[in-house]
Enzyme design. Structure first.
Site, short mmCIF file in Angstrom:
data_model
loop_
_atom_site.label_atom_id
_atom_site.label_comp_id
_atom_site.label_asym_id
_atom_site.label_seq_id
_atom_site.Cartn_x
_atom_site.Cartn_y
_atom_site.Cartn_z
N SER A 56 -1.15 1.92 6.28
CA SER A 56 -0.46 2.54 7.42
C SER A 56 -1.40 2.66 8.62
O SER A 56 -2.62 2.68 8.49
CB SER A 56 0.04 3.93 7.04
OG SER A 56 0.83 3.87 5.88
N1 SAH Z 1 -0.26 5.04 2.53
C1 SAH Z 1 -0.38 3.70 2.10
C2 SAH Z 1 0.90 2.97 2.43
C3 SAH Z 1 1.15 1.81 1.59
S1 SAH Z 1 2.67 0.98 1.93
C4 SAH Z 1 -1.57 3.06 2.79
O1 SAH Z 1 -1.86 3.45 3.91
O2 SAH Z 1 -2.19 2.17 2.23
C5 SAH Z 1 3.77 1.79 0.82
C6 SAH Z 1 3.41 1.76 -0.63
O3 SAH Z 1 4.50 2.36 -1.36
C7 SAH Z 1 3.21 0.37 -1.22
O4 SAH Z 1 1.98 0.30 -1.87
C8 SAH Z 1 4.37 0.22 -2.21
O5 SAH Z 1 4.06 -0.56 -3.35
C9 SAH Z 1 4.65 1.67 -2.58
N2 SAH Z 1 5.99 1.92 -3.10
C10 SAH Z 1 7.17 1.41 -2.68
N3 SAH Z 1 8.18 1.87 -3.43
C11 SAH Z 1 7.63 2.71 -4.36
C12 SAH Z 1 8.16 3.50 -5.42
N4 SAH Z 1 9.47 3.52 -5.71
N5 SAH Z 1 7.30 4.23 -6.16
C13 SAH Z 1 5.97 4.23 -5.91
N6 SAH Z 1 5.41 3.49 -4.92
C14 SAH Z 1 6.24 2.74 -4.14
#
Ligand code: SAH
Length: 212
Positions: free
Chosen positions: A62
């Site tokens: 993010s």
């Molecule tokens: N805060 C993180 C954002 C990653 S993007 C960063 O800055 O790196 C969002 C993440 O949510 C991804 O890694 C994706 O795999 C995860 N995600 C999506 N759906 C999900 C679910 N149902 N349960 C757990 N994780 C999920």
């Protein structure tokens, strides 16, 4: 490691402060966490820019502003202790949370990302984080209730199971919507849930069901 990351992280923190982030704990976290270890080698030169970046598997790390702002919003709402994060991803937001609250529980559905994030947090000596490979829609029932819940992927509707895992007085922050997303804050008072729309945002989708 980039030799001069200290200066870059400090400059990023100062930029976020100019953009309106005020919480000193959060600004210190941004100034001291090496964001470049959370991205691929080829993107390291962009790690201290205020932008989201790809982390593989169709996911993104993010934007630092939104990481800082969401963390600050939880702190402004009085959250200090137990925080549940849905969507560990790179682990960068997790690291910022680890420096801003007492104990972090983080759930990720993609095993490879979770494993990599775990390694990075240990590298930074952040041991107040526990991680789970699982479906974030279900939260983390056995560790509930949580003072704060932060969702870092967008759902069409607020996941009801997460609301049920909020402590009384607890706060949930989540991007809600599909094409048009809004950051929503929900505050629990007993069985009353009050919703506030904070700002338009853009996140990858919260995937329903299966884990990888
Ligand atoms: N805060 C993180 C954002 C990653 S993007 C960063 O800055 O790196 C969002 C993440 O949510 C991804 O890694 C994706 O795999 C995860 N995600 C999506 N759906 C999900 C679910 N149902 N349960 C757990 N994780 C999920």
């Amino acid at each position: 490691m980039l030799a001069n990351y200290n200066r870059s992280a400090k400059a990023l923190s100062e930029l976020l402060q100019r953009e309106g982030v005020e919480d000193s704990q959060v600004l210190t976290a941004i100034a001291t966490i090496p964001r470049h270890i959370f991205v691929d080698d080829v993107l390291q030169h962009k790690a201290y820019q205020n932008t989201a970046l790809p982390i593989g598997q169709g996911q993104t790390i993010s934007q630092p502003y939104i990481v800082a702002r969401m963390t600050e919003l939880l702190r402004l709402a009085g959250v200090r202790n137990k925080v549940l994060e849905i969507g560990t991803g790179s682990g960068y937001q997790t690291a910022v949370l680890a420096k801003s609250f007492a104990k972090i529980y983080s759930v990720e559905r993609i095993k490879a990302l979770q494993w990599q994030a775990k390694r990075r947090l240990h590298q930074l000596d952040l041991y107040n984080v526990v991680m789970k490979h699982g479906d974030g829609w279900q939260g983390w029932q056995s560790q509930a209730p949580f003072d704060g819940i932060i969702v870092t992927a967008a759902a069409a509707n607020i996941p009801q199971e997460l609301l049920a895992q909020l402590a009384d007085g607890g706060v949930l922050l989540a991007p809600i919507g599909e094409q048009q997303q809004k950051l929503v804050m929900v505050i629990r008072n007993g069985e009353r849930f009050t919703e506030h729309v904070i700002a338009p945002v853009r996140f990858v989708p919260l995937i329903p069901g299966d884990i990888e």
